[in-house]
Design an enzyme around this catalytic site. Structure first.
Site, PDB file in Angstrom:
ATOM      1  N   ASP A  29       1.633  -7.012   2.543  1.00 17.95           N
ATOM      2  CA  ASP A  29       0.722  -6.047   3.161  1.00 17.95           C
ATOM      3  C   ASP A  29       1.546  -4.904   3.762  1.00 17.95           C
ATOM      4  OD1 ASP A  29      -1.623  -4.801   3.834  1.00 17.95           O
ATOM      5  OD2 ASP A  29      -2.394  -6.403   5.117  1.00 17.95           O
ATOM      6  N   HIS A  67       0.798  -1.230   0.000  1.00 18.92           N
ATOM      7  CA  HIS A  67       0.000   0.000   0.000  1.00 18.92           C
ATOM      8  C   HIS A  67       0.828   1.276   0.000  1.00 18.92           C
ATOM      9  CE1 HIS A  67      -3.431  -2.553   0.680  1.00 18.92           C
ATOM     10  NE2 HIS A  67      -2.945  -3.006   1.796  1.00 18.92           N
TER      11      HIS A  67
HETATM   12  C1  GRE Z   1      -4.474  -2.846   5.560  1.00 15.43           C
HETATM   13  O1  GRE Z   1      -3.940  -3.815   5.054  1.00 15.43           O
HETATM   14  O2  GRE Z   1      -5.079  -2.021   4.877  1.00 15.43           O
HETATM   15  C2  GRE Z   1      -4.387  -2.622   7.036  1.00 15.43           C
HETATM   16  C3  GRE Z   1      -4.974  -1.491   7.584  1.00 15.43           C
HETATM   17  C4  GRE Z   1      -4.890  -1.280   8.943  1.00 15.43           C
HETATM   18  C5  GRE Z   1      -4.232  -2.189   9.755  1.00 15.43           C
HETATM   19  C6  GRE Z   1      -3.656  -3.303   9.214  1.00 15.43           C
HETATM   20  C7  GRE Z   1      -3.730  -3.537   7.865  1.00 15.43           C
HETATM   21  O3  GRE Z   1      -5.613  -0.625   6.787  1.00 15.43           O
HETATM   22  O4  GRE Z   1      -3.176  -4.634   7.337  1.00 15.43           O
HETATM   23 ZN    ZN Z   2      -3.794  -4.421   3.075  1.00 14.43          ZN
END
Ligand code: GRE
Ligand code: ZN
Length: 327
Positions: free
Chosen positions: A287, A10
Protein backbone atom coordinates in the site's frame (compact mmCIF):
# COMPACT_ATOMS: atom_id res chain seq x y z
CA UNK A 1 12.58 -12.89 0.28
CA UNK A 2 13.88 -12.02 -3.17
CA UNK A 3 11.57 -11.25 -6.08
CA UNK A 4 8.53 -10.03 -4.20
CA UNK A 5 5.62 -8.57 -6.16
CA UNK A 6 3.40 -5.86 -4.65
CA UNK A 7 -0.01 -5.12 -6.10
CA UNK A 8 -1.62 -2.39 -4.05
CA UNK A 9 0.96 0.22 -4.83
CA UNK A 10 -0.18 3.68 -5.79
CA UNK A 11 0.74 6.69 -7.85
CA UNK A 12 -1.07 9.97 -8.51
CA UNK A 13 -1.29 12.44 -11.35
CA UNK A 14 -1.52 16.21 -10.87
CA UNK A 15 -5.30 16.11 -11.29
CA UNK A 16 -5.82 13.53 -8.50
CA UNK A 17 -3.00 14.23 -6.05
CA UNK A 18 -5.14 16.46 -3.81
CA UNK A 19 -7.47 13.50 -3.12
CA UNK A 20 -4.76 12.09 -0.86
CA UNK A 21 -4.44 15.23 1.32
CA UNK A 22 -5.67 15.09 4.89
CA UNK A 23 -5.47 11.38 5.66
CA UNK A 24 -1.99 11.49 7.21
CA UNK A 25 -0.39 14.15 9.38
CA UNK A 26 0.18 17.42 7.47
CA UNK A 27 3.86 17.19 8.35
CA UNK A 28 4.35 14.20 6.05
CA UNK A 29 2.28 15.54 3.14
CA UNK A 30 5.29 16.87 1.15
CA UNK A 31 6.90 13.44 1.31
CA UNK A 32 3.70 11.51 0.58
CA UNK A 33 3.00 13.81 -2.37
CA UNK A 34 6.51 13.40 -3.73
CA UNK A 35 6.30 9.61 -3.41
CA UNK A 36 2.88 9.41 -5.09
CA UNK A 37 4.10 11.41 -8.07
CA UNK A 38 7.40 9.54 -8.41
CA UNK A 39 7.93 6.56 -10.71
CA UNK A 40 11.66 6.88 -10.95
CA UNK A 41 14.83 6.63 -8.84
CA UNK A 42 13.22 6.92 -5.43
CA UNK A 43 10.55 4.28 -5.98
CA UNK A 44 12.95 1.92 -7.71
CA UNK A 45 15.53 2.49 -4.96
CA UNK A 46 13.05 1.44 -2.29
CA UNK A 47 11.98 -1.57 -4.34
CA UNK A 48 15.60 -2.66 -4.77
CA UNK A 49 16.40 -2.15 -1.10
CA UNK A 50 13.56 -4.43 0.03
CA UNK A 51 13.63 -6.99 -2.79
CA UNK A 52 10.44 -5.90 -4.52
CA UNK A 53 10.90 -7.11 -8.07
CA UNK A 54 7.68 -5.62 -9.36
CA UNK A 55 5.01 -3.12 -8.34
CA UNK A 56 1.60 -3.44 -9.97
CA UNK A 57 0.56 0.22 -9.95
CA UNK A 58 -2.79 1.92 -9.48
CA UNK A 59 -4.10 5.46 -9.19
CA UNK A 60 -4.67 7.00 -5.74
CA UNK A 61 -8.14 7.19 -4.13
CA UNK A 62 -10.95 8.08 -4.50
CA UNK A 63 -9.90 9.93 -7.67
CA UNK A 64 -12.08 8.93 -10.63
CA UNK A 65 -14.86 7.45 -8.46
CA UNK A 66 -15.43 10.83 -6.76
CA UNK A 67 -15.71 12.86 -9.99
CA UNK A 68 -19.46 13.06 -10.27
CA UNK A 69 -19.48 14.65 -13.71
CA UNK A 70 -19.18 11.64 -16.05
CA UNK A 71 -17.37 13.51 -18.82
CA UNK A 72 -14.66 14.64 -16.44
CA UNK A 73 -14.43 11.18 -14.85
CA UNK A 74 -13.80 9.72 -18.30
CA UNK A 75 -11.17 12.36 -19.09
CA UNK A 76 -9.23 11.77 -15.87
CA UNK A 77 -9.31 7.99 -16.13
CA UNK A 78 -8.01 8.11 -19.71
CA UNK A 79 -5.30 10.57 -18.75
CA UNK A 80 -4.24 8.51 -15.74
CA UNK A 81 -4.17 5.29 -17.76
CA UNK A 82 -2.05 6.98 -20.45
CA UNK A 83 0.46 8.24 -17.86
CA UNK A 84 0.63 4.80 -16.26
CA UNK A 85 1.09 3.06 -19.61
CA UNK A 86 4.05 5.31 -20.39
CA UNK A 87 5.74 4.54 -17.06
CA UNK A 88 5.08 0.80 -17.40
CA UNK A 89 6.48 0.79 -20.93
CA UNK A 90 9.61 2.54 -19.69
CA UNK A 91 10.29 -0.16 -17.08
CA UNK A 92 8.21 -3.21 -17.99
CA UNK A 93 10.33 -5.49 -15.78
CA UNK A 94 9.53 -3.44 -12.67
CA UNK A 95 6.03 -2.06 -13.21
CA UNK A 96 2.66 -3.31 -14.43
CA UNK A 97 -0.62 -1.42 -14.58
CA UNK A 98 -4.15 -1.64 -13.18
CA UNK A 99 -6.77 0.38 -15.06
CA UNK A 100 -8.63 3.30 -13.49
CA UNK A 101 -12.17 3.22 -14.86
CA UNK A 102 -15.00 5.76 -15.14
CA UNK A 103 -17.74 3.69 -13.52
CA UNK A 104 -19.98 6.79 -13.87
CA UNK A 105 -20.62 5.47 -17.37
CA UNK A 106 -20.70 1.66 -17.49
CA UNK A 107 -20.53 1.67 -21.30
CA UNK A 108 -17.44 3.88 -21.41
CA UNK A 109 -15.91 1.87 -18.56
CA UNK A 110 -16.18 -1.21 -20.76
CA UNK A 111 -14.52 0.59 -23.68
CA UNK A 112 -11.75 2.01 -21.52
CA UNK A 113 -11.17 -1.40 -19.95
CA UNK A 114 -10.75 -2.95 -23.39
CA UNK A 115 -8.35 -0.19 -24.41
CA UNK A 116 -6.35 -0.64 -21.20
CA UNK A 117 -6.05 -4.42 -21.56
CA UNK A 118 -5.74 -4.78 -25.32
CA UNK A 119 -3.85 -1.61 -26.30
CA UNK A 120 -2.01 -0.55 -23.14
CA UNK A 121 -1.20 -4.04 -21.82
CA UNK A 122 -2.69 -3.53 -18.37
CA UNK A 123 -3.21 -6.67 -16.30
CA UNK A 124 -6.20 -5.76 -14.14
CA UNK A 125 -8.50 -3.09 -12.76
CA UNK A 126 -8.59 -1.10 -9.54
CA UNK A 127 -11.76 0.75 -8.59
CA UNK A 128 -12.16 2.81 -5.41
CA UNK A 129 -15.54 1.60 -4.17
CA UNK A 130 -18.82 3.29 -5.04
CA UNK A 131 -19.08 6.05 -7.65
CA UNK A 132 -20.73 9.44 -7.37
CA UNK A 133 -22.69 9.95 -10.56
CA UNK A 134 -24.09 13.37 -11.56
CA UNK A 135 -25.23 14.12 -8.02
CA UNK A 136 -22.33 14.49 -5.54
CA UNK A 137 -24.64 12.98 -2.92
CA UNK A 138 -25.04 9.74 -4.87
CA UNK A 139 -23.24 6.51 -4.02
CA UNK A 140 -23.62 3.89 -6.74
CA UNK A 141 -22.38 0.40 -5.84
CA UNK A 142 -21.09 -2.19 -8.25
CA UNK A 143 -23.64 -4.91 -7.51
CA UNK A 144 -26.37 -2.83 -9.19
CA UNK A 145 -27.93 -4.07 -12.45
CA UNK A 146 -26.40 -1.36 -14.64
CA UNK A 147 -22.97 -2.98 -14.07
CA UNK A 148 -23.81 -6.50 -15.21
CA UNK A 149 -22.47 -5.94 -18.75
CA UNK A 150 -19.32 -4.47 -17.28
CA UNK A 151 -18.77 -7.58 -15.12
CA UNK A 152 -19.45 -9.77 -18.13
CA UNK A 153 -16.59 -8.02 -19.94
CA UNK A 154 -14.30 -8.36 -16.91
CA UNK A 155 -14.96 -12.10 -16.87
CA UNK A 156 -14.46 -12.36 -20.62
CA UNK A 157 -11.12 -10.52 -20.49
CA UNK A 158 -10.20 -12.61 -17.43
CA UNK A 159 -8.49 -9.78 -15.54
CA UNK A 160 -8.57 -9.43 -11.74
CA UNK A 161 -10.55 -6.57 -10.20
CA UNK A 162 -9.16 -4.84 -7.10
CA UNK A 163 -11.91 -3.35 -4.93
CA UNK A 164 -10.04 -0.55 -3.15
CA UNK A 165 -11.37 1.48 -0.21
CA UNK A 166 -12.72 4.99 -0.06
CA UNK A 167 -14.50 6.79 2.77
CA UNK A 168 -18.31 6.81 2.91
CA UNK A 169 -19.90 10.14 1.97
CA UNK A 170 -20.32 12.47 4.98
CA UNK A 171 -24.08 11.97 4.72
CA UNK A 172 -23.54 8.21 5.15
CA UNK A 173 -20.97 8.59 7.91
CA UNK A 174 -22.95 9.88 10.87
CA UNK A 175 -21.59 7.11 13.06
CA UNK A 176 -18.15 8.75 12.72
CA UNK A 177 -19.37 12.25 13.72
CA UNK A 178 -17.00 13.65 16.32
CA UNK A 179 -14.59 10.76 15.72
CA UNK A 180 -12.73 11.76 12.57
CA UNK A 181 -9.74 9.54 13.51
CA UNK A 182 -11.94 6.53 12.75
CA UNK A 183 -12.34 7.61 9.13
CA UNK A 184 -9.90 6.48 6.44
CA UNK A 185 -7.56 3.56 6.99
CA UNK A 186 -8.21 3.31 10.75
CA UNK A 187 -11.70 1.86 10.31
CA UNK A 188 -14.09 3.50 7.81
CA UNK A 189 -12.19 2.31 4.71
CA UNK A 190 -12.45 -1.29 5.84
CA UNK A 191 -16.08 -1.10 6.89
CA UNK A 192 -17.13 0.57 3.65
CA UNK A 193 -15.22 -1.90 1.50
CA UNK A 194 -16.29 -4.99 3.42
CA UNK A 195 -19.96 -4.08 2.99
CA UNK A 196 -19.40 -3.41 -0.72
CA UNK A 197 -17.79 -6.84 -1.08
CA UNK A 198 -20.68 -8.45 0.82
CA UNK A 199 -23.12 -6.71 -1.52
CA UNK A 200 -21.31 -8.22 -4.51
CA UNK A 201 -21.43 -11.70 -2.94
CA UNK A 202 -25.09 -11.56 -1.90
CA UNK A 203 -26.29 -10.05 -5.19
CA UNK A 204 -25.77 -13.23 -7.19
CA UNK A 205 -23.03 -11.62 -9.28
CA UNK A 206 -20.83 -14.68 -8.91
CA UNK A 207 -23.61 -17.06 -9.90
CA UNK A 208 -23.86 -15.20 -13.20
CA UNK A 209 -20.09 -14.77 -13.62
CA UNK A 210 -18.40 -17.53 -11.63
CA UNK A 211 -14.93 -16.81 -12.98
CA UNK A 212 -14.67 -13.24 -11.67
CA UNK A 213 -11.61 -12.63 -9.53
CA UNK A 214 -11.97 -9.88 -6.93
CA UNK A 215 -9.03 -8.70 -4.83
CA UNK A 216 -9.41 -7.11 -1.40
CA UNK A 217 -6.56 -5.38 0.41
CA UNK A 218 -5.77 -4.92 4.08
CA UNK A 219 -5.99 -8.65 4.81
CA UNK A 220 -9.54 -8.83 3.51
CA UNK A 221 -10.98 -5.71 5.20
CA UNK A 222 -12.01 -7.70 8.30
CA UNK A 223 -14.00 -10.31 6.40
CA UNK A 224 -11.82 -13.39 7.11
CA UNK A 225 -12.38 -12.90 10.83
CA UNK A 226 -16.17 -12.65 10.40
CA UNK A 227 -16.84 -15.24 7.74
CA UNK A 228 -18.30 -17.82 10.08
CA UNK A 229 -20.76 -15.35 11.58
CA UNK A 230 -22.14 -13.97 8.31
CA UNK A 231 -23.08 -17.51 7.29
CA UNK A 232 -24.06 -18.96 10.65
CA UNK A 233 -25.82 -16.28 12.67
CA UNK A 234 -28.98 -17.67 14.25
CA UNK A 235 -28.38 -20.98 12.50
CA UNK A 236 -30.77 -22.79 14.87
CA UNK A 237 -33.68 -21.17 13.02
CA UNK A 238 -32.70 -23.31 10.03
CA UNK A 239 -33.81 -20.82 7.39
CA UNK A 240 -31.98 -20.55 4.08
CA UNK A 241 -30.43 -17.11 3.49
CA UNK A 242 -32.74 -14.46 2.12
CA UNK A 243 -30.49 -12.93 -0.50
CA UNK A 244 -30.52 -13.35 -4.30
CA UNK A 245 -27.26 -15.36 -4.46
CA UNK A 246 -27.48 -19.15 -4.54
CA UNK A 247 -24.67 -20.11 -2.19
CA UNK A 248 -23.16 -19.15 1.14
CA UNK A 249 -21.08 -16.02 1.45
CA UNK A 250 -18.02 -18.04 2.41
CA UNK A 251 -18.43 -20.05 -0.78
CA UNK A 252 -17.99 -16.91 -2.90
CA UNK A 253 -15.31 -15.54 -0.59
CA UNK A 254 -13.29 -18.71 -1.05
CA UNK A 255 -13.94 -19.09 -4.79
CA UNK A 256 -13.93 -15.54 -6.17
CA UNK A 257 -11.77 -13.49 -3.82
CA UNK A 258 -8.07 -12.91 -3.28
CA UNK A 259 -6.61 -11.08 -0.29
CA UNK A 260 -3.53 -8.88 -0.03
CA UNK A 261 -1.45 -8.02 3.02
CA UNK A 262 -1.50 -4.29 2.16
CA UNK A 263 -1.39 -2.05 5.22
CA UNK A 264 -2.10 -4.90 7.63
CA UNK A 265 1.18 -6.43 8.68
CA UNK A 266 -0.27 -8.58 11.44
CA UNK A 267 0.77 -12.20 11.84
CA UNK A 268 -2.42 -13.30 13.68
CA UNK A 269 -4.51 -11.65 10.93
CA UNK A 270 -2.45 -13.45 8.27
CA UNK A 271 -2.81 -16.81 10.00
CA UNK A 272 -6.59 -16.37 10.27
CA UNK A 273 -6.72 -15.52 6.59
CA UNK A 274 -4.62 -18.56 5.71
CA UNK A 275 -7.04 -20.73 7.69
CA UNK A 276 -10.15 -19.18 6.09
CA UNK A 277 -9.18 -18.87 2.42
CA UNK A 278 -5.95 -20.83 2.06
CA UNK A 279 -2.45 -19.75 1.18
CA UNK A 280 -3.07 -19.82 -2.58
CA UNK A 281 -5.32 -16.75 -2.36
CA UNK A 282 -3.12 -14.44 -0.31
CA UNK A 283 -0.74 -11.99 -1.97
CA UNK A 284 1.97 -9.74 -0.59
CA UNK A 285 1.42 -5.97 -0.91
CA UNK A 286 2.48 -2.80 0.89
CA UNK A 287 0.00 0.00 0.00
CA UNK A 288 2.94 2.25 -0.86
CA UNK A 289 3.35 5.16 -0.32
CA UNK A 290 0.63 5.27 2.34
CA UNK A 291 2.52 2.50 4.11
CA UNK A 292 6.26 1.87 4.25
CA UNK A 293 7.76 -0.85 2.10
CA UNK A 294 10.27 -1.41 4.92
CA UNK A 295 7.43 -2.31 7.34
CA UNK A 296 5.73 -4.63 4.87
CA UNK A 297 8.92 -6.37 3.75
CA UNK A 298 10.59 -6.71 7.16
CA UNK A 299 7.40 -8.19 8.60
CA UNK A 300 6.86 -10.53 5.68
CA UNK A 301 10.46 -11.66 5.26
CA UNK A 302 10.65 -12.68 8.92
CA UNK A 303 7.42 -14.65 9.14
CA UNK A 304 7.62 -18.16 10.58
CA UNK A 305 5.81 -19.80 7.68
CA UNK A 306 7.12 -22.45 5.32
CA UNK A 307 9.37 -21.41 2.46
CA UNK A 308 6.69 -22.72 0.12
CA UNK A 309 3.99 -20.50 1.63
CA UNK A 310 6.32 -17.51 1.62
CA UNK A 311 7.07 -17.94 -2.09
CA UNK A 312 3.39 -18.30 -2.89
CA UNK A 313 2.33 -15.19 -0.98
CA UNK A 314 5.39 -13.15 -1.89
CA UNK A 315 5.34 -13.81 -5.62
CA UNK A 316 3.96 -17.02 -7.11
CA UNK A 317 0.28 -16.31 -6.44
CA UNK A 318 0.59 -12.91 -8.12
CA UNK A 319 2.43 -14.39 -11.09
CA UNK A 320 -0.36 -16.89 -11.55
CA UNK A 321 -3.30 -14.55 -10.90
CA UNK A 322 -2.02 -11.88 -13.28
CA UNK A 323 -0.42 -14.35 -15.72
CA UNK A 324 2.86 -12.47 -15.37
CA UNK A 325 5.58 -13.51 -17.72
CA UNK A 326 8.58 -12.79 -15.50
CA UNK A 327 11.45 -14.83 -14.06
C1 GRE B 1 -5.00 4.24 0.17
O1 GRE B 1 -4.53 3.12 0.25
O2 GRE B 1 -5.53 4.64 -0.87
C2 GRE B 1 -4.94 5.16 1.34
C3 GRE B 1 -5.45 6.45 1.22
C4 GRE B 1 -5.39 7.31 2.29
C5 GRE B 1 -4.82 6.89 3.49
C6 GRE B 1 -4.32 5.63 3.61
C7 GRE B 1 -4.37 4.75 2.55
O3 GRE B 1 -6.00 6.83 0.06
O4 GRE B 1 -3.89 3.51 2.68
ZN1 ZN C 1 -4.38 1.60 -1.16
Amino acid sequence: MKGKIGLEEHFAIDETISDSVGFLDDKVWPKLKENLLDFREKRIGIMDQYNIQMMILSLNAPAVQAIHEPKRAIEISVRSNDVLAEEVNRLPDRFAGLAALPMQSPEVAIEELERCVKDLGFIGILVNGFSQIDDPESAVYLDLPQYRDFWKKVEELDVPFYLHPRNPLPSDARIYDGHPWLLGPTWAFGQETAVHALRLMCSGLFDDFPNLKIILGHMGEGLPFNLWRVDNRNAWVNESPSYPAKKTISHYFQENFYITTSGNFSTPALLTTMLEVGVDRILFSTDYPFEAVSHAANWFDNLDISENDMKKIGRENSKMLFKLNID
